[in-house]
Design a protein around this motif. Structure first.
Motif, short mmCIF file in Angstrom:
data_model
loop_
_atom_site.label_atom_id
_atom_site.label_comp_id
_atom_site.label_asym_id
_atom_site.label_seq_id
_atom_site.Cartn_x
_atom_site.Cartn_y
_atom_site.Cartn_z
N GLY A 225 0.82 -1.22 0.00
CA GLY A 225 0.00 0.00 0.00
C GLY A 225 0.84 1.26 0.00
O GLY A 225 0.56 2.21 -0.74
N ARG B 80 1.10 4.03 -3.00
CA ARG B 80 0.83 5.45 -2.73
C ARG B 80 1.95 6.34 -3.26
O ARG B 80 1.70 7.37 -3.88
N ARG C 198 1.66 8.99 -6.32
CA ARG C 198 1.98 10.39 -6.04
C ARG C 198 3.05 10.92 -6.99
O ARG C 198 3.03 12.07 -7.40
#
Length: 67
Positions: free
Chosen positions: A13, A17, A21
């Motif tokens: 996870g 992320r 980003r």
């Protein structure tokens, strides 16, 4: 084994992320996920004493994606 699975889920996870980003290409994210999930499946089979060789799946994935 539950802690291993939870740690891997959190690590995946966090990596996703960061990749989203940074605006990594979708193709690279999918290849990353495929490699990580194959590695996770390999580790789980090591813990359960089953045989699993992901090399054929990895070569098919690389041919399909074209990297």
């Amino acid at each position: 084994m539950i802690w291993f699975i939870l740690f891997m889920a959190v690590a995946i996870g966090l990596c996703l992320r960061v990749m989203i980003r940074v605006r990594t290409q979708t193709k690279e994210i999918l290849v990353f996920l495929a490699f990580v999930l194959l590695g996770l499946a390999d580790w789980i089979t090591i813990f359960t004493d089953h045989k699993f060789k992901p090399t054929h799946l990895i070569s098919m994935l690389l041919d399909f994606v074209g990297l």
